[in-house]
Each structure stands twice: as structure tokens, then as C-alpha cells.
Scaffold this active site. Structure first.
Site: not given
Length: 507
Positions: A43, A309, A61, A45, A171
Site C-alpha cells: 500500500m 519511500w 495505491q 498513497d 500525475r
């Protein structure tokens, strides 16, 4: 409603993958009780945070084939109160030429009784994922809020605009309605790698017209602005952004990427946003890509990805990764955003314990109080002490603890996870002023996380931690005498339940 068979088949394959791996995931002692995480696998965002037919929907996501980032799908949970959440079938899966390598982040909005999702279709055009990509904005629609069909007009925004705008990094559209028109802001960068946000307008969610570069980096705000969000709050327009590539500065910007906001005034005629300085929304380790909604009561509510990240994620070995923060209500006070847990989180409380006017000098352990899923509320009178704090998820035998320590000489609060168990280490600090010589902390502990709300939401620090399941102790410490004016603890119940993940199920 007409069903897109290719899309539906991709959803059903993903559901099968999740179903085969749920058992291993559910037995992990790091699985959250009251934070949203996947039933299995990866999983990141939050997406499509919205209200629809008297319920709250949150998408995210999701890679349903491994605990690593991969081709993105949209996972889905819903709630009646923003506290108790139910998993629903995957909403979006890569299935078309324009989104073959991922249904990237986006947003949803209700229109004419339908729920519309605007998301980024991602296609890799080569081996370098930073340069070899094509990103477009695509539309999907649902009449029940669960099953989505992709528009035959996709992509509805087929390329980035001309000008000093990178043609490929384009995006994460976030939609809202203002007057009779719909607007969306899209994350972007310039051709020389400076973050910026693009503004579009539409009458019908299908035909979108580029208005302007809404705001851009002054050279200090990173090379890419991801996951923008825009809203009006307490007389201010607010643009939230997640800048990539900001350099550390004093106590700030020490995570790989940041998440914060700028506020000011949007000119809806020119599409230009005049604004002040960038400010962080969270000063901990794990907070990214926040997204907000206006709830049924008119409050502005925010959720973010509680991970970072390239950070070590020990839960991956048990076939899951990532979680969301608890929903936070946003207000503006003294021209800054204040974040506090939503009031409804109190529904989870049980086994209340309260102490008043406890003197601490050295270290004081509450032997009868422990846990791994709870809320603490404490007001500390610092008296003459220069350093003091609290230790949670503590085990003397294993030398484990997560440390919150206040340094009055420097007016800094430190969150330290060097001894938090498995996983990433380090510390973060944030400037905090005492009020009437007092520090107010509201601390939320879950199986593998800590969220600290400081002085009624003036600052927040969030982190993933991975202690041993036996590390449940709580203690307070001080180098001189302090007083715990009020100390309350509640155990917090589980609030995220498994719904149906079958590809052909309904709510």
C-alpha cells in the site's frame, strides 16, 4: 451498468492473489488494529478520499501481487464514521493501453449520483522509470461506489501542456467543484527539474482545459510536486504538496521526500495562486501524500500514507507493507494549520485509567499500565527540569523503547526510534514551546506505529516502529522533578475489518 470484462478480469485475478495470502498477513503481530492497511501486499498513497451516498470512501495505491511497489491498482475501504472501516473489492486495475503499467494516484468526486474517479494512467516506454514513461489523466465512473468502468473517452487529458512543463512527469490529479465548474490540480515539474502544480477546469469532468501553472518552486521546493490537494479552510486557500528532492535544512526535510502546504489566494480567473512559505504537516519519519475531504459535518479531514519511500519495512517479510495515518481534522490557528485526531476516534476507547498530580524524578514506570494499541493523554508541568519525557513500547529485558524527550534549553521535542526494535532507526526533532511551563501530549500507539499530537495539534510527529510483541511498557523520566498534572490512558479497539475482496462482490 455496462461491465468492462477485461478490467473486471484483472480485478478478479488480483482478488485471488490477495485471498491466497491473507492468512499469513493476519497473523503478524505488527498488523495495525485501528489504522488502515491492506489485507495483503503493498500500500502507498491515499487516493479518491470522498463522500458518496452517506458513506466515506478511501482508495489507495495498491500492488496486489507482492509486498513491494509494482504496477499500481486502487485498493478500497469504506466507512460510515471515519473510524470503522471495511475492505471492498479493488476499484481500478491496469487493463488498457493508456494505464498498462499502473493506475496511479488521483481523486474521486460525486456528480449526478455517480462517483467519478480521475487518475493517472502510467505506461513505461523504456527501462528507465525516471525518463521512459508516459502519463495521462483518465476517468472511471461508478454508480454504486464499488464497481468502476473506465471511460471510452480516455485519456481525458492526453498530454502535459506546452511550455516549461515536463512532458512525462504529470500525475496525481485532485478534483474539486467551485461555482458551476470543476477544477483539478496536477503534480508536475519544469523541464529543468523544479516542482510545480498545474490547474485545469472542466464543465463535465470529461473535457478539461489547462488554465495555468498554478504555483511553482522558488528553487528550494524540490524537483517534483507529487499528490497535490487544494481546498478552502477558515478563510484561506490551501495547496498541499509532496515535494521530492528537498535538501535538509536545520531540523526540517530529513525524510527522503516531504509533505506540507502553502496557503494564500487562488485567482479562479487567471489560475494563479499567490501564497506564502512552505510548511510541513508532520515532523516525524513516516508521512507522505496527504489527501483531504470536507466531511458531512463540514470539517476538513486529512489522511496520509504512514510510511516513506525507500525506508526499511520489516512487515514485508510477512507479505504486507504500509498503513494510513488516523484521520485528522484540520483547522487554521495563528495562520498555521493545526492537526488533531477526529473526535470519533474516542469510539475505540476502553479500559480507561487516569492519574492526577503524579511527581516524577528520575524514572517512573507504571507497572499496571502497558499495551500495544492505546491512546495516552498527558499534561506535564516541567517545573525546573531541563529534560524530561516518556518511553513507550518498552522492554527492559530486550533493551527496547521508543523515546519522546523534551529539551527545554533548546525548546525541542525529540522522537527517537534507535531502540524501537526492528526496522529503521534515527531521530527527528521539532521546535515546541511550553505553554505556562506545560507540555501537552496526545500519543497514539498501534502495533507498529506512533503518532504524537503536541500542544493540541500545533505540531505532529508520526513514525512506524517495529518492537517485539512483548515490549509494552510505559514510563516517564526527568532529570529534575516534574508533575504529571493529568495522565490518561485508554486501550483502543480494532476498527478495520475484512469485507469481501471478491472481484464480483458488491457492498
Amino acid at each position: 451498468m455496462w461491465i468492462d470484462s477485461r478490467h473486471q478480469e484483472a480485478i478478479e485475478r488480483a482478488a485471488l492473489s490477495i485471498r491466497h495470502n491473507m492468512k499469513k498477513v493476519s497473523g503478524d503481530h505488527w498488523r495495525p488494529n485501528y489504522h488502515i492497511s491492506t489485507e495483503a501486499f503493498w500500500m502507498n498513497d491515499p487516493n479518491g478520499f470522498s463522500t458518496f451516498k452517506n458513506e466515506y470512501h478511501l482508495f489507495y495505491q495498491h500492488h496486489p501481487y507482492s509486498a513491494e511497489w509494482g504496477p499500481m491498482f486502487w485498493g478500497h475501504v469504506k466507512s460510515e464514521d471515519l473510524v470503522f472501516w471495511e475492505h471492498l473489492p479493488i476499484a481500478l486495475a491496469p487493463s488498457e493501453d493508456y494505464d498498462l503499467d499502473g493506475c496511479f494516484s488521483g481523486s474521486t468526486i460525486e456528480k449526478d449520483g455517480f462517483l467519478y474517479a480521475l487518475y493517472t494512467g502510467n505506461v513505461w516506454t523504456g527501462n528507465d522509470q525516471d525518463t521512459d514513461l508516459r502519463q495521462t489523466q483518465c476517468l472511471a465512473v461508478s454508480e454504486d461506489g464499488v464497481h468502476f468502468n473506465k471511460s471510452s473517452k480516455n485519456p481525458v487529458i492526453s498530454s502535459a501542456p506546452n511550455g516549461d512543463i515536463h512532458p512525462h512527469h504529470f500525475r496525481d490529479p485532485k478534483m474539486w467543484k467551485h461555482g458551476d465548474d470543476y477544477y483539478c490540480v496536477v503534480g508536475s515539474r519544469t523541464k529543468d527539474q523544479q516542482g510545480q502544480a498545474l490547474l485545469y477546469r472542466s464543465k463535465d469532468l470529461i473535457d478539461w482545459h489547462f488554465m495555468n501553472v498554478m504555483a511553482k518552486s522558488d528553487g528550494q521546493l524540490g524537483y517534483m510536486w507529487e499528490c497535490p490537494d487544494f481546498f478552502h479552510l477558515d478563510g484561506q486557500d490551501v495547496l498541499m504538496i509532496s515535494p521530492q528532492g528537498m535538501k535538509p535544512k536545520d531540523y526540517r526535510y530529513h525524510n527522503l521526500h516531504q509533505a506540507g502546504y502553502i496557503q494564500g489566494k487562488l485567482d479562479y480567473e487567471t489560475g494563479m495562486f499567490s501564497h506564502g512559505d512552505f510548511r510541513l504537516l508532520d515532523y516525524g519519519f513516516d508521512f507522505y501524500a496527504p489527501q483531504t475531504i470536507q466531511d458531512f459535518q463540514g470539517r476538513r479531514i486529512m489522511v496520509a500514507w504512514m510510511a516513506m519511500w525507500e525506508s526499511e519495512m520489516p512487515e514485508q517479510k510477512n507479505n504486507w507493507a504500509g498503513a494510513m495515518t488516523i484521520p485528522r481534522e484540520l483547522t487554521i490557528q495563528d495562520n498555521e494549520i493545526i492537526s488533531n485526531p477526529i473526535l470519533e476516534i474516542e469510539k475505540l476507547r476502553e479500559n480507561a485509567v487516569q492519574y492526577k498530580n503524579i511527581t516524577v524524578e528520575g524514572e517512573h514506570t507504571f507497572n499496571q499500565i502497558s499495551g500495544d494499541s492505546y491512546e495516552l493523554e498527558v499534561i506535564i508541568d516541567a517545573q525546573a527540569s531541563l529534560t524530561f519525557g516518556v518511553k513507550v513500547r518498552k522492554s527492559e529485558a530486550l533493551n527496547q523503547e521508543t523515546l519522546l524527550m523534551y529539551n527545554r534549553a533548546e525548546s525541542l521535542l525529540e522522537l527517537n526510534r534507535d531502540r524501537s526494535g526492528s526496522g529503521p532507526k534515527g531521530s527527528r526533532v521539532v521546535p515546541v514551546k511550553l505553554h505556562d511551563n506545560k507540555l501537552c501530549l496526545r500519543i497514539f500507539i498501534d502495533k507498529s506505529s506512533i503518532e504524537v499530537f503536541i500542544n493540541n495539534g500545533e505540531k505532529v510527529m508520526s513514525a512506524r516502529i517495529y518492537p517485539d510483541q512483548t515490549a509494552k511498557g510505559i514510563s516517564f523520566f526527568s532529570e529534575k522533578e516534574i508533575t504529571l498534572i493529568k495522565f490518561q490512558k485508554w486501550d483502543l479497539n480494532k476498527s478495520v475489518s475484512n469485507g469481501s475482496i471478491e472481484g464480483n462482490s458488491s457492498s
